[in-house]
Design a protein around this motif. Structure first.
Motif, mmCIF file in Angstrom:
data_model
loop_
_atom_site.group_PDB
_atom_site.id
_atom_site.type_symbol
_atom_site.label_atom_id
_atom_site.label_comp_id
_atom_site.label_asym_id
_atom_site.label_seq_id
_atom_site.Cartn_x
_atom_site.Cartn_y
_atom_site.Cartn_z
ATOM 1 N N UNK A 176 0.841 -1.195 0.000
ATOM 2 C CA UNK A 176 0.000 0.000 0.000
ATOM 3 C C UNK A 176 0.875 1.243 0.000
ATOM 4 N N UNK A 177 0.593 2.164 -0.937
ATOM 5 C CA UNK A 177 1.294 3.442 -1.011
ATOM 6 C C UNK A 177 0.258 4.551 -1.049
ATOM 7 N N UNK A 178 0.669 5.762 -0.717
ATOM 8 C CA UNK A 178 -0.228 6.902 -0.778
ATOM 9 C C UNK A 178 0.205 7.976 0.199
ATOM 10 N N UNK A 179 -0.478 9.125 0.153
ATOM 11 C CA UNK A 179 -0.097 10.271 0.971
ATOM 12 C C UNK A 179 -0.556 10.132 2.423
ATOM 13 N N UNK A 180 -0.073 11.027 3.276
ATOM 14 C CA UNK A 180 -0.594 11.079 4.640
ATOM 15 C C UNK A 180 -2.112 11.287 4.599
ATOM 16 N N UNK A 181 -2.823 10.521 5.404
ATOM 17 C CA UNK A 181 -4.276 10.652 5.470
ATOM 18 C C UNK A 181 -5.030 9.754 4.525
ATOM 19 N N UNK A 182 -4.324 8.980 3.697
ATOM 20 C CA UNK A 182 -5.004 8.078 2.763
ATOM 21 C C UNK A 182 -5.534 6.843 3.483
ATOM 22 N N UNK A 183 -4.939 6.504 4.617
ATOM 23 C CA UNK A 183 -5.408 5.350 5.380
ATOM 24 C C UNK A 183 -4.570 4.100 5.200
ATOM 25 N N UNK A 184 -3.300 4.258 4.865
ATOM 26 C CA UNK A 184 -2.453 3.083 4.596
ATOM 27 C C UNK A 184 -2.405 2.127 5.784
ATOM 28 N N UNK A 185 -2.199 2.646 6.979
ATOM 29 C CA UNK A 185 -2.121 1.783 8.163
ATOM 30 C C UNK A 185 -3.488 1.198 8.511
ATOM 31 N N UNK A 186 -4.513 2.017 8.482
ATOM 32 C CA UNK A 186 -5.859 1.560 8.847
ATOM 33 C C UNK A 186 -6.405 0.582 7.811
ATOM 34 N N UNK A 187 -6.292 0.922 6.541
ATOM 35 C CA UNK A 187 -6.720 0.003 5.482
ATOM 36 C C UNK A 187 -5.854 -1.251 5.512
ATOM 37 N N UNK A 188 -4.565 -1.072 5.780
ATOM 38 C CA UNK A 188 -3.666 -2.215 5.874
ATOM 39 C C UNK A 188 -4.127 -3.219 6.914
ATOM 40 N N UNK A 189 -4.534 -2.723 8.091
ATOM 41 C CA UNK A 189 -5.037 -3.628 9.138
ATOM 42 C C UNK A 189 -6.293 -4.353 8.663
ATOM 43 N N UNK A 190 -7.210 -3.610 8.055
ATOM 44 C CA UNK A 190 -8.452 -4.217 7.578
ATOM 45 C C UNK A 190 -8.187 -5.222 6.461
ATOM 46 N N UNK A 191 -7.268 -4.887 5.553
ATOM 47 C CA UNK A 191 -6.949 -5.779 4.438
ATOM 48 C C UNK A 191 -6.243 -7.034 4.949
ATOM 49 N N UNK A 192 -5.327 -6.867 5.876
ATOM 50 C CA UNK A 192 -4.638 -8.027 6.454
ATOM 51 C C UNK A 192 -5.651 -8.961 7.113
ATOM 52 N N UNK A 193 -6.614 -8.392 7.820
ATOM 53 C CA UNK A 193 -7.665 -9.205 8.445
ATOM 54 C C UNK A 193 -8.500 -9.916 7.379
#
Length: 185
Positions: A10-27
């Protein structure tokens, strides 16, 4: 993807949700999440903002470059990169090679209006000092072409929950439809 490496980056700017989406996608995919910003902080023993203040941005970028290279080599789950990691020419080359081996690089796109409440422009962010909204816009003008060039899939996070974005990405992975495009429900 054949071979080793992350299932998705996952790549993108600050505020795109990389960490939050990453957690959801990993789940969603039943994989582990690795965040290179967390790797840098753990290795340095301090938060990124302190690395910027104490050691300077060039030192941070050196640590970030090493963290990304290591994660691309070692991690087989979902990998979230720091927003500026793609600006390093060696990291860019690594991501091109990763995508060339069938890896999926997802550009999480976001508008300023939706990034603003997520980033909390009133908080201390090293690259958003001064006028944070203007700095974010300038940052995106420089980075957007790189995000677009490196991505095999672009997904807007505007007005969507992390779970919705993660499902969109997961569905693209399952269908094998991870060519460059903007995936929207």
């Amino acid at each position: 993807m054949s071979g080793s490496g992350p299932r998705v980056v996952l790549i993108g700017p600050p505020g795109a949700g990389k960490s939050t989406v990453g957690r959801a996608l990993a789940h969603e995919l039943r994989l582990r999440l690795r965040d290179t910003d967390a790797d840098v902080e753990a290795g340095a023993g301090k938060p990124i903002r302190e690395i910027f203040v104490d050691d300077g941005e060039p030192h941070f970028r050196t640590l970030e470059r090493a963290a990304v290279a290591r994660a691309l080599e070692e991690h087989d789950g979902v990998l979230a990169l720091g927003g500026g990691a793609v600006m390093d020419p060696l990291t860019e080359a690594d991501l091109v090679a990763y995508a060339g081996r069938g890896g999926v690089v997802v550009f999480l796109d976001v508008s300023l209006a939706h990034a603003s409440p997520r980033v909390g422009f009133n908080q201390a962010r090293p690259l958003l000092v001064g006028n944070p909204r203007a700095q974010w816009q300038a940052l995106m003008e420089r980075r957007r072409p790189v995000y677009q060039r490196l991505s095999t899939l672009a997904v807007s996070t505007d007005g969507r929950t992390a779970g919705q974005v993660a499902r969109t990405i997961a569905e693209s992975l399952v269908s094998g439809d991870d060519g460059p495009k903007d995936a929207q429900p």
